[in-house]
Write an enzyme that holds these catalytic residues in place. Sequence first.
Site, mmCIF file in Angstrom:
data_model
loop_
_atom_site.group_PDB
_atom_site.id
_atom_site.type_symbol
_atom_site.label_atom_id
_atom_site.label_comp_id
_atom_site.label_asym_id
_atom_site.label_seq_id
_atom_site.Cartn_x
_atom_site.Cartn_y
_atom_site.Cartn_z
ATOM 1 N N TYR A 152 44.703 41.830 36.602
ATOM 2 C CA TYR A 152 43.776 42.950 36.038
ATOM 3 C C TYR A 152 42.548 42.123 35.644
ATOM 4 O O TYR A 152 41.425 42.820 35.702
ATOM 5 C CB TYR A 152 44.591 43.320 34.389
ATOM 6 C CG TYR A 152 44.022 44.568 33.873
ATOM 7 C CD1 TYR A 152 44.134 45.749 34.122
ATOM 8 C CD2 TYR A 152 43.236 44.016 32.611
ATOM 9 C CE1 TYR A 152 43.432 46.791 33.515
ATOM 10 C CE2 TYR A 152 42.743 45.214 31.741
ATOM 11 C CZ TYR A 152 42.953 46.515 32.148
ATOM 12 O OH TYR A 152 42.208 47.549 31.624
ATOM 13 N N LYS A 156 38.764 43.582 36.845
ATOM 14 C CA LYS A 156 37.778 44.054 35.801
ATOM 15 C C LYS A 156 36.577 43.372 35.744
ATOM 16 O O LYS A 156 35.612 43.680 35.587
ATOM 17 C CB LYS A 156 38.366 44.206 34.258
ATOM 18 C CG LYS A 156 39.563 45.153 34.064
ATOM 19 C CD LYS A 156 39.200 46.446 34.449
ATOM 20 C CE LYS A 156 40.105 47.614 33.948
ATOM 21 N NZ LYS A 156 39.463 49.048 34.437
#
Length: 251
Positions: A152, A156
């Site tokens: 993640y 991001k």
Amino acid sequence: MTEARTAIVTGAARGIGAAVAERLASDGFKVAVVDLDEAACQNVVDKIKESGGEALAVGCDVSNEEAVNAAVERIASELGAPTGLINNAGVLRDNLLFKMSADDWDTVMNVHLRGSFLMTRATQKYMTEAKFGRVVNLSSTSALGNRGQANYAAAKAGLQGFTKTLAIELGKFGITANAIAPGFIVTDMTAATAERVGMDFDEFQKAAATQIPVARVGRPDDIAAAASFFCREDAGFVSGQVLYVAGGPKD
């Protein structure tokens, strides 16, 4: 806004995406509410229509090239050429690195990064033709690193580089690209994180608030307000930026 424009919000059936879709509708946009399950989008569409706005529920797997192209074509036909895009769709597959599977990695990359790429590529032609466009990508404070989120965090952080490159390439066409990096926002995703670490969600929020300068956790409407600004006509000189909406400064 001098004319009704069309905006697409992905991952908009709930949480941050739903709040952004409703806010943009109140700003005067016609909004395509996009999520994996089209039926799940209907509640948001109904809310927008009840408030006098115009919206369309669209089911789409943003990581699927054919599905994305078909969805964007449908939106252009039924709502109008999209000149606003909020890439919000996301998933979690949290785990420590040594426990993380290749599928956990690929799933997160496909939805966040590939999905944002495919959606932006499909919509940019409408924006360049209109000589106007607003792309807003949802990053996260996790881009700075977060235990149990190697996939993640990498996705991001990647979205921030993607955003800055879009700003460079598309600026001459009247298109801006910016990213919002939320901190702790009360959503189903943060509830899932609390469950993963074995904490009651209310206690999890209280603990998080003690670390935030404004002494509260964030709400989806906080992110919607930032997206609203980036999508404004008069925000055309703001591009390539990453705005941390986290209740305080981030490194």
